[in-house]
Enzyme design. Structure first.
Site, PDB file in Angstrom:
ATOM      1  N   SER A 298       0.842  -1.194   0.000  1.00  0.00           N
ATOM      2  CA  SER A 298       0.000   0.000   0.000  1.00  0.00           C
ATOM      3  C   SER A 298       0.872   1.236   0.000  1.00  0.00           C
ATOM      4  O   SER A 298       1.938   1.256   0.603  1.00  0.00           O
ATOM      5  CB  SER A 298      -0.879   0.021   1.245  1.00  0.00           C
TER       6      SER A 298
ATOM      7  N   PHE B 272      -1.651   6.619  -1.779  1.00  0.00           N
ATOM      8  CA  PHE B 272      -2.963   6.803  -2.391  1.00  0.00           C
ATOM      9  C   PHE B 272      -3.859   5.576  -2.344  1.00  0.00           C
ATOM     10  O   PHE B 272      -5.065   5.689  -2.357  1.00  0.00           O
ATOM     11  CB  PHE B 272      -2.802   7.232  -3.854  1.00  0.00           C
ATOM     12  N   GLY B 273      -3.254   4.433  -2.381  1.00  0.00           N
ATOM     13  CA  GLY B 273      -4.083   3.234  -2.445  1.00  0.00           C
ATOM     14  C   GLY B 273      -3.242   1.983  -2.330  1.00  0.00           C
ATOM     15  O   GLY B 273      -2.146   1.997  -1.776  1.00  0.00           O
TER      16      GLY B 273
ATOM     17  N   LYS C 126      -3.651  -0.834  -9.496  1.00  0.00           N
ATOM     18  CA  LYS C 126      -3.637   0.099  -8.367  1.00  0.00           C
ATOM     19  C   LYS C 126      -5.052   0.538  -8.100  1.00  0.00           C
ATOM     20  O   LYS C 126      -5.730   1.051  -8.991  1.00  0.00           O
ATOM     21  CB  LYS C 126      -2.760   1.300  -8.679  1.00  0.00           C
TER      22      LYS C 126
ATOM     23  N   ASP D  44       6.216  13.694  -7.946  1.00  0.00           N
ATOM     24  CA  ASP D  44       6.460  12.834  -6.781  1.00  0.00           C
ATOM     25  C   ASP D  44       7.591  11.850  -7.082  1.00  0.00           C
ATOM     26  O   ASP D  44       7.482  10.660  -6.804  1.00  0.00           O
ATOM     27  CB  ASP D  44       5.160  12.096  -6.414  1.00  0.00           C
TER      28      ASP D  44
HETATM   29  N1  LIG Z   1       4.620  -1.392 -11.528  1.00  0.00           N
HETATM   30  C1  LIG Z   1       5.009  -2.021 -10.426  1.00  0.00           C
HETATM   31  N2  LIG Z   1       5.766  -3.128 -10.523  1.00  0.00           N
HETATM   32  C2  LIG Z   1       6.171  -3.780  -9.401  1.00  0.00           C
HETATM   33  N3  LIG Z   1       5.861  -3.405  -8.150  1.00  0.00           N
HETATM   34  C3  LIG Z   1       5.091  -2.306  -7.996  1.00  0.00           C
HETATM   35  C4  LIG Z   1       4.632  -1.556  -9.119  1.00  0.00           C
HETATM   36  N4  LIG Z   1       3.895  -0.515  -8.665  1.00  0.00           N
HETATM   37  C5  LIG Z   1       3.911  -0.603  -7.322  1.00  0.00           C
HETATM   38  N5  LIG Z   1       4.619  -1.677  -6.912  1.00  0.00           N
HETATM   39  C6  LIG Z   1       4.868  -2.074  -5.527  1.00  0.00           C
HETATM   40  O1  LIG Z   1       3.653  -2.032  -4.826  1.00  0.00           O
HETATM   41  C7  LIG Z   1       3.831  -1.484  -3.539  1.00  0.00           C
HETATM   42  C8  LIG Z   1       2.861  -0.308  -3.359  1.00  0.00           C
HETATM   43  O2  LIG Z   1       3.154   0.656  -4.358  1.00  0.00           O
HETATM   44  P1  LIG Z   1       2.461   2.088  -4.435  1.00  0.00           P
HETATM   45  O3  LIG Z   1       2.983   2.752  -5.648  1.00  0.00           O
HETATM   46  O4  LIG Z   1       1.002   1.924  -4.292  1.00  0.00           O
HETATM   47  O5  LIG Z   1       2.970   2.824  -3.148  1.00  0.00           O
HETATM   48  P2  LIG Z   1       4.387   3.383  -2.805  1.00  0.00           P
HETATM   49  O6  LIG Z   1       5.173   3.632  -4.036  1.00  0.00           O
HETATM   50  O7  LIG Z   1       5.001   2.456  -1.807  1.00  0.00           O
HETATM   51  O8  LIG Z   1       4.019   4.755  -2.113  1.00  0.00           O
HETATM   52  P3  LIG Z   1       3.510   6.077  -2.814  1.00  0.00           P
HETATM   53  O9  LIG Z   1       2.042   6.011  -2.821  1.00  0.00           O
HETATM   54  O10 LIG Z   1       4.031   7.120  -1.937  1.00  0.00           O
HETATM   55  O11 LIG Z   1       4.072   6.161  -4.204  1.00  0.00           O
HETATM   56  C9  LIG Z   1       5.293  -1.093  -3.425  1.00  0.00           C
HETATM   57  O12 LIG Z   1       5.991  -2.088  -2.715  1.00  0.00           O
HETATM   58  C10 LIG Z   1       5.768  -1.045  -4.846  1.00  0.00           C
HETATM   59  O13 LIG Z   1       7.125  -1.411  -4.946  1.00  0.00           O
END
Ligand SMILES: Nc1ncnc2c1ncn2[C@@H]1O[C@H](COP(=O)(O)OP(=O)(O)OP(=O)(O)O)[C@@H](O)[C@H]1O
Length: 683
Positions: free
Chosen positions: A30, A33-34, A52, A149
């Protein structure tokens, strides 16, 4: 809407299908945002993608129009350094985004891993990565999309390619003119102009990339402090630190340029690519990459194996269909007779009946196979031509790097065939394979043939295979050298034929006609007519080799309805495309040409889900605080800091005094950093 408003929590519901297409596999984590989930795209060969889910509350249909419009525009953007935005839709109270999956995880994790292991990234790797990021940012900025961001958690690794995630998401989610929306919760990458409320612009993204560069080198944030205010103060007032000494002065200079306080004086992405040190490295990358790419595509064993595998399956098809045909030819005249009547005076066996039953089906498959093969040939030819042209036009550099451990491209194209557990630069006889290679003695001979075909190499160093038995094996193998690359594409479709059907010439199936002979007479294999002796075995045989009753597609290579088994092809092709695309990006950048500009729209538009997104961010951050500090400590620290930040009297207190005050509740006041972030966001 009140804080903490209950949105349906779906984070635990993993076994579900969204949009009638995306099957959730597992939760990835998470964020602000989600929640992100790994999912399978059931309409695209079960390709792994990321879903997402962003809670947006109960929206009126017209509220989503802008978001969907933005999302549609974003999905048109395509760059090897950007996590591909595939799809978006509203599902109940969630805005859902489908993106490319990066199996290497995010850079934040990678840095943590290196830190724990006491390792560091070498300069060449860092330069490769930073160039990739700058090129991606340049692409988006030229289309007037800002990230807003950029941080190591938003940088993903896919086969050592760096990819920026969530590019443009701020356009959908946040009200971009509002400071609190721009404040993402992580101050470390924020530029002085943003902290001073002077507005976010493309140079603010460059500042963040500079901070990421510092983190790659030192595994620490560029600006550190016990509290949020201390970090913010340093960003606005203090000079950035130097990179650790092991990195060159040139790299340090680039870093310092990116962290120029005045955004007017800070270089744009294009200007960074023109810094001589960067430009020189880009040229080198281009050369090395081109060479590696070239040698890989000329002698790529994986590609060769795949082609061999395809050819082997064509061979199976051929020998099987020949067998069916010859058996049927013998029984054709009997068709007018009753099924129970004899052939050559004998009654039809169950096996022969089975053959008859399969006859039409087999012929149909043969036609489909021929068609699919021809499509594949055309595609392969096109791809080869493209690669060839790309080599001729470029002198692209082997782009080595990737955690300093290997060659990016090498890894990028290494897609292992699970059936092959050894490098196969040797000649294998059937006996070799039977005796040493496979534990599983229960495999049937056809599988062994296939493996033999796949493994066959004409390595001059390999021992020659003589003797009658090995001759037989030789006949079953492919006398085709991988050292001199020859592929399907080198055979014109006109040269393909298969002795099948009334008019054999019409049945173009395999280019291996002249290269491969299945000598039935001398074969040591005991299914001499191609069909096992018992109906049960025959049935198994049919099923195993793609003649199952339920099967309705024959899939070779890239077609719309690819099956799971074709994943390997797909990945390999998509990676090759990405390499190719990246080479082009480098070329364009070196030509000082940022490519044709598809401007999406002005980035000043407000995010459609602004208030909802902000609310979710606050809610998630509050939950994170409680997780870290415990509810009781959080409540106390929150009340204390809120008063310290707001009351005039308290405001006069120095940061040091505030931190000391926090010691009443927590052992380590810096644990309350996140509480400060929450307060900032709420304000
Ligand atoms: N395209 C992707 N491929 C592989 N892992 C992903 C991908 N997008 C997100 N993740 C993984 O999913 C998890 C949640 O990602 P998310 O982008 O929702 O939040 P975040 O990057 O941890 O925080 P923020 O909301 O601040 O960007 C993280 O561990 C991230 O590494």
């Amino acid at each position: 809407m009140p804080l903490g408003r209950a949105t349906k929590d779906r984070t635990t519901k993993e076994a579900r299908v969204l949009a009638n297409r995306y099957e959730v596999v597992k939760k990835l984590g998470s964020g602000n945002f989600g929640t992100a989930f790994l999912c399978k795209d059931t309409k695209c060969n079960n390709e792994l993608k990321v879903l997402k889910e962003i809670p947006v509350g109960d929206l009126q249909p017209d509220e989503t129009v802008d978001a969907m419009h933005e999302a549609r525009l974003l999905s048109k953007l395509d760059h090897p350094g950007i996590v591909k935005f595939h799809d978006s839709f509203i599902d109940s109270e969630y805005f859902c985004i489908i993106t490319e999956y990066c199996e290497g995880g995010d850079l934040d994790h990678k840095i943590e891993e290196f830190k724990k292991q006491g390792k560091s990234f070498d300069e060449k790797t860092i330069l490769n990565w930073i160039i990739q990021l700058i090129l991606a940012v340049q692409y988006m900025h030229s289309r007037r999309v800002l990230h807003r961001d950029l941080k190591t958690r938003n940088i993903f690794i896919r086969k050592n390619l760096m990819k920026i995630g969530d590019f443009g998401i701020s356009r959908i989610l946040m009200n971009t003119s509002d400071m609190a929306s721009t404040f993402t919760g992580t101050p470390y990458y924020m530029s002085p102009e943003v902290l001073k409320h002077e507005g976010y612009n493309s140079k603010s993204d460059i500042w963040s990339i500079g901070c990421i560069l510092y983190e790659m080198c030192s595994l620490e944030h560029a600006f550190m402090g016990q509290g949020l205010m201390a970090v913010m103060y340093k960003i606005v007032e203090k000079d950035p630190p130097n990179l650790p000494e092991k990195y060159s002065k040139d790299l340090n200079d680039v870093f310092k340029k990116m962290l120029t306080k005045d955004p007017e004086k800070r270089p744009s992405a294009t200007e960074v690519t023109k810094i001589p040190f960067i430009e020189k490295h880009m040229t080198k990358m281009k050369e090395t990459l081109t060479e590696e790419y070239k040698s890989k595509h000329n002698m790529n064993p994986d590609l060769a194996e795949r082609e061999a595998s395809e050819l082997a399956s064509l061979l199976r098809e051929k020998s099987h269909l020949e067998d069916v045909r010859s058996t049927l030819d013998r029984s054709t005249d009997s068709n007018s007779r009753s099924e129970a009547e004899d052939i050559d005076g004998k009654k039809l066996t169950a096996r022969e009946k089975l053959l008859q039953k399969k006859r039409l089906e087999a012929d149909k498959k043969a036609h489909e196979l021929a068609k699919a093969t021809q499509i594949q040939l055309v595609e392969n030819t096109k791809r080869r031509e493209k690669i060839k042209t790309s080599f001729e036009q470029t002198t692209l550099p082997a782009w080595k790097g990737g955690y300093g451990e290997g060659e990016i491209l090498k890894e990028a194209l290494t897609v292992k065939d699970p059936r092959l557990d050894k490098p196969s630069k040797y000649k294998y006889s059937l006996e070799d394979i039977k005796s040493e290679d496979f534990d599983d003695n229960s495999q049937d001979e056809e599988t062994i043939i296939q493996r033999t075909v796949i493994r066959k190499r004409t390595d001059p160093k390999s021992k020659s295979i003589g003797g009658s038995k090995t001759e037989r094996s030789e006949r079953l193998t492919r006398t085709h050298s991988y050292d001199t690359p020859r592929t399907l594409t080198e055979h014109s479709p006109n040269t393909l034929s298969l002795t099948l059907g009334a008019n054999p010439k019409d049945r173009a199936i395999t280019p291996m006609k002249d290269l491969m002979v299945y000598d039935r007479e001398h074969s040591s294999l005991d299914f001499k007519d191609g069909i096992p002796d018992t109906p049960d075995l025959a049935e198994t045989y049919y099923e195993q080799f793609g003649f199952d009753d339920d099967e309705d597609d024959i899939v070779i290579g890239k077609t719309d309805n690819r099956r799971d088994s074709d994943d390997r092809t797909l990945t390999e092709e998509s990676l090759a495309k990405e390499e190719d695309d990246f080479i082009k990006c480098l070329e364009q950048a070196l030509d000082n040409n940022s490519g044709e500009s598809t401007i999406v729209s002005d980035d000043s538009v407000s995010g459609a889900f602004g208030p909802h997104a902000k609310e979710t961010k606050i809610k998630n951050m509050r939950a994170e605080c409680i997780k870290i500090l415990g509810e009781d400590v959080f409540n106390k620290a929150y009340t204390y800091l809120k008063s310290a930040r707001n009351s005039k009297k308290q405001k006069e207190k120095s940061e040091k005094e505030i931190m000391e005050g926090l010691r009443k509740f927590v052992k380590n006041p810096s644990d309350c950093f996140i509480v400060d972030q929450l307060l900032f966001l709420e304000e």
